[in-house]
Design an enzyme around this catalytic site. Structure first.
Site, short mmCIF file in Angstrom:
data_model
loop_
_atom_site.label_atom_id
_atom_site.label_comp_id
_atom_site.label_asym_id
_atom_site.label_seq_id
_atom_site.Cartn_x
_atom_site.Cartn_y
_atom_site.Cartn_z
N LYS A 1 0.82 -1.22 0.00
CA LYS A 1 0.00 0.00 0.00
C LYS A 1 0.85 1.27 0.00
CE LYS A 1 -2.38 -0.45 3.80
NZ LYS A 1 -1.97 -1.73 4.37
N ARG B 1 -9.90 2.10 8.65
CA ARG B 1 -9.50 0.76 9.05
C ARG B 1 -10.70 -0.06 9.53
NH1 ARG B 1 -3.79 1.31 8.92
NH2 ARG B 1 -2.76 -0.20 10.21
N ARG C 1 10.81 -6.39 5.08
CA ARG C 1 10.50 -4.96 4.93
C ARG C 1 11.41 -4.08 5.77
NH1 ARG C 1 4.46 -2.62 5.58
NH2 ARG C 1 4.53 -3.14 7.79
N ARG D 1 10.73 -1.87 11.04
CA ARG D 1 9.72 -1.15 11.83
C ARG D 1 9.58 -1.79 13.19
NH1 ARG D 1 4.40 0.26 8.33
NH2 ARG D 1 3.44 -0.53 10.23
N ARG E 1 -1.90 -7.86 13.64
CA ARG E 1 -2.37 -6.90 12.65
C ARG E 1 -3.10 -7.59 11.51
NH1 ARG E 1 3.08 -4.90 11.88
NH2 ARG E 1 2.51 -3.55 10.15
#
Ligand code: AMP
Length: 229
Positions: free
Chosen positions: A17, A92, A129, A161, A172
């Site tokens: 995204k 969300r 990531r 992250r 998540r």
């Protein structure tokens, strides 16, 4: 009113995204508005809102709606968002989507793009990531910055992250399924949804997204020409 550049991008964590929202925003000359980036900036600046958000973020939980809606409303009323925007990470859940309709008023959103990527692919992507701790630019182990984990764009440190731990990722993804995925049917019922295959090379994904938006803009122009808007 032309609302066709009021865009939302939906998708699981790791669906791409952030990267795709940035490209869409650049292409249409509108801002990318990422609530995750807004919260990370608040955490970094150590504001009260940032301190409150941090524990939710680190655990992979959603920040309570009440703490999300005001900053989003403020950001959407800024001058640079008047011709459109790409929302990334908001809404969300259905409550936030309802609140967004109220914030936008006449015309609502132009299009909601669902980036469809299977869970095993996003899990692989999340493990690799990396993100710039300064400007939020996205990288990965396969596509690192050109020199020594230093951001190509701003020179910041490129790191993992804080919320990309195994437990937080699992939480998540579960929350996405429970809270965010129902938005697909919600927007489909409003004829606002385009599902786009998010697998393959990022450039191919961008082309698919741009085509989806262009065909929506084309349909809006045709409707306007027929005097139906
Ligand atoms: P993201 O970068 O979009 O994955 O967001 C990182 C984290 O910020 C999420 O795991 C949530 O804790 C929080 N967050 C971002 N956007 C929202 C939102 N719209 N509602 C609630 N929490 C959010």
């Amino acid at each position: 009113m032309d609302v066709s550049r009021r865009l939302v991008i939906l998708g699981k964590q790791g669906a791409g995204k952030g990267t795709q929202a940035e490209r869409l925003a650049q292409h249409h000359a509108v801002p990318r508005i990422s609530t995750g980036d807004m919260f990370r900036a608040a955490v970094k600046a150590d504001t009260e809102a940032g301190r409150r958000a941090r524990s939710y973020m680190d655990d992979g939980e959603l920040v309570p709606d009440a703490a999300v809606l005001d900053p989003v409303g403020e950001r959407l009323s800024a001058a640079d968002a008047q011709d459109g925007f790409v929302l990334d990470g908001f809404p969300r859940n259905v409550r936030q989507a309802d609140a967004l309709e109220d914030l936008l008023g006449e015309g609502g959103l132009g299009l909601v793009l669902e980036l469809v990527v299977p869970t095993d692919v996003v899990l692989r992507r999340l493990a690799g990531r990396r993100v710039c701790s300064n400007c939020g630019a996205n990288y990965s182990v396969e596509h690192p910055p050109s020199s020594d984990w230093t951001c190509d764009r701003c020179g910041g440190d490129v790191v993992e992250r804080d919320d990309d731990t195994k437990a937080a990722i699992k939480r998540r993804l579960w929350l996405y399924e429970r809270e965010t995925e129902p938005l697909v049917a919600w927007y489909l019922a409003k004829d606002k949804l385009a599902a786009v295959d998010g697998t393959g090379h990022p450039d191919s994904v961008t082309s698919r997204l741009l085509r989806a938006v262009d065909s929506r803009i084309g349909a809006a122009v045709a409707r306007q020409a027929r005097g139906q808007d």
